[in-house]
Design an enzyme around this catalytic site. Structure first.
Site, PDB file in Angstrom:
ATOM      1  N   HIS A   4       0.899  -1.034  -0.062  1.00 13.80           N
ATOM      2  CA  HIS A   4      -0.029   0.048   0.081  1.00 13.80           C
ATOM      3  C   HIS A   4       1.049   1.353   0.126  1.00 13.80           C
ATOM      4  O   HIS A   4       1.553   1.428   0.864  1.00 13.80           O
ATOM      5  CB  HIS A   4      -1.087   0.140   1.408  1.00 13.80           C
ATOM      6  N   ASP A  52       4.584   7.919 -12.647  1.00 11.57           N
ATOM      7  CA  ASP A  52       4.637   7.039 -11.496  1.00 11.57           C
ATOM      8  C   ASP A  52       6.020   6.946 -11.029  1.00 11.57           C
ATOM      9  O   ASP A  52       6.922   6.195 -12.095  1.00 11.57           O
ATOM     10  CB  ASP A  52       3.907   5.785 -11.946  1.00 11.57           C
ATOM     11  N   ARG A 109       7.237   5.453  -8.365  1.00 14.31           N
ATOM     12  CA  ARG A 109       7.255   4.688  -7.302  1.00 14.31           C
ATOM     13  C   ARG A 109       8.297   3.417  -7.377  1.00 14.31           C
ATOM     14  O   ARG A 109       8.342   2.870  -8.702  1.00 14.31           O
ATOM     15  CB  ARG A 109       5.920   3.930  -6.778  1.00 14.31           C
TER      16      ARG A 109
END
Length: 223
Positions: A69, A145, A147
């Protein structure tokens, strides 16, 4: 660690090697409204972030139910309806308790898909003016993105996990875990009913970021 001092009280010129990777630091019981967890704290030596894995039950090593998460202050703490993050976190915690065992790895440093809180708020302001979530990041000169899931894989390796049932709609999470040596036995959908405030955001994730969100077809009436 005691400093190595010379005869004149000066620090030794010998430098210690810089640590890399993820280090387990603490394990503490964490009772929650969802059930009882062990909060296992980690330090990511590469990025300096403090991370936590919430572990419920006897997880074993194979086909462990896992959620990676990404930190989302607005969704997780404030209940924002701009995204589905807070509801996904709650659903994942409920799911591992219902399963009897599992892990939720809460990834700090992933705010706004890795661009940070203030940049995310700037992107949200642009979305209020009509840009979608992809266009907003690009307009700010930021990646769509940013991440990285290497630390998540490191945490799973430390916990002895070899393969997972991954709660995610994002194919890139699966690809990242496999790339870092964690097998994904199954990808478990984590579908949250959309609302008027997040339907455009979710459709953009499906259409432009390849998220698997088949339930959106049933809510064509939302603007």
């Amino acid at each position: 660690m005691t400093e190595n001092l010379g005869v004149l009280g000066k620090k030794s010129s010998r430098k210690s090697a810089r640590r890399t990777g993820v280090e387990r630091v603490v394990n503490a019981p964490l009772p929650t409204v969802y059930g009882k967890f062990q909060a296992i704290g980690y330090l990511d030596h590469d990025r300096g972030d403090e991370q936590v894995a919430l572990v419920h039950g006897d997880i074993g090593t194979e086909r462990v139910l896992v959620r990676l998460h990404s930190e989302c202050l607005t969704g997780d703490a404030f209940g924002s309806q701009h995204c589905e993050c807070g509801d996904q976190l709650a659903a994942a915690l409920r799911a591992v308790v219902a399963e009897g065992s599992g892990i939720v790895v809460y990834l700090r440093g992933h705010e706004g898909r890795g661009i940070g809180l203030l940049a995310k708020l700037r992107a949200m302001a642009l979305q209020a003016e009509g840009l979608d979530t992809v266009e907003a990041n690009l307009a700010l000169g930021l990646p769509v993105d940013a991440r990285d899931y290497g630390v998540a894989a490191g945490i799973l390796h430390d916990l002895g996990v070899g393969s997972v049932r991954l709660m995610s709609n994002n194919p890139r999470k699966r690809e990242a875990l496999v790339r870092h040596g964690i097998q994904v036995a199954e990808q478990v959908p984590l579908l949250i009913p959309p609302c008027e405030n997040n339907i455009t955001y979710l459709r953009t994730k499906r259409e432009r970021m390849d998220h698997h969100l088949p339930h959106l077809d049933a809510v064509a009436h939302l603007s």
